[in-house]
Design a protein around this motif. Structure first.
Motif, mmCIF file in Angstrom:
data_model
loop_
_atom_site.group_PDB
_atom_site.id
_atom_site.type_symbol
_atom_site.label_atom_id
_atom_site.label_comp_id
_atom_site.label_asym_id
_atom_site.label_seq_id
_atom_site.Cartn_x
_atom_site.Cartn_y
_atom_site.Cartn_z
ATOM 1 N N ASP A 237 1.066 -1.222 0.003
ATOM 2 C CA ASP A 237 0.311 0.827 0.291
ATOM 3 C C ASP A 237 0.528 1.503 -0.240
ATOM 4 O OD1 ASP A 237 0.970 0.037 3.260
ATOM 5 O OD2 ASP A 237 -1.353 -0.461 3.385
ATOM 6 N N GLU B 94 -6.530 0.771 -0.373
ATOM 7 C CA GLU B 94 -6.455 -0.700 -0.251
ATOM 8 C C GLU B 94 -4.854 -0.951 -0.668
ATOM 9 O OE1 GLU B 94 -9.143 -2.345 1.490
ATOM 10 O OE2 GLU B 94 -9.612 -0.379 1.008
ATOM 11 N N PRO B 95 -4.378 -2.463 -0.431
ATOM 12 C CA PRO B 95 -3.321 -2.947 -1.282
ATOM 13 C C PRO B 95 -3.540 -3.263 -2.658
ATOM 14 C CG PRO B 95 -3.735 -4.442 0.561
ATOM 15 C CD PRO B 95 -4.915 -3.399 0.914
#
Length: 143
Positions: free
Chosen positions: A59, A132-133
């Motif tokens: 992230d 978000e990743p």
């Protein structure tokens, strides 16, 4: 190093005297193109991080760096201002849209007075932050 703008991420890279293991190591070794986990960047000062392969979920992505001027430490405010100015300009080049028009945001790492003096650290790092990743680079994301 210090952390910076938007959602409360403002870091200081502290001089780390610990050894390096595998993909984990001194924050002074982080370079453009490295991907990180935001959890490594918590706290007022950061001295070590684990870099990730950008193909893996992450992230944070280091998208630019600025070499700060030689000489005595100019103070935290000046170091942050120079780094933030560079990161704002570099953001559009990397993402493809001006920072003001993007849904993405950035932060940065800057040298502490200690790392400036003891490790001759003059590098500010620009960090692209994802909510978000993500997998892969956000270069050219255009959002």
């Amino acid at each position: 190093m210090h952390r910076s703008p938007r959602p409360g991420l403002l870091m200081t890279a502290a001089l780390a005297l610990s050894g390096v293991a595998a993909c984990s190591g001194d924050v002074l070794d982080v370079t453009v193109g490295d991907c990180l986990d935001r959890s490594d960047l918590q706290g007022e000062q950061v001295s070590s991080v684990s870099t990730l392969d950008c193909a893996e979920p992450h992230d944070v992505e280091v998208y630019s760096q600025v070499e700060l001027p030689e000489g005595p430490y100019p103070g935290e405010d000046r170091v942050r201002a120079l780094t933030e100015e560079h990161c704002t300009t570099a953001f559009e080049d990397f993402v493809g849209v001006p920072y003001e028009d993007s849904e993405l945001y950035f932060s940065y790492l800057t040298p502490t007075e200690e790392s400036w003096s003891d490790a001759e650290d003059r590098t500010g790092l620009c960090l692209l932050l994802a909510d978000e990743p993500v997998t892969g680079s956000l270069e050219g994301a255009g959002s």
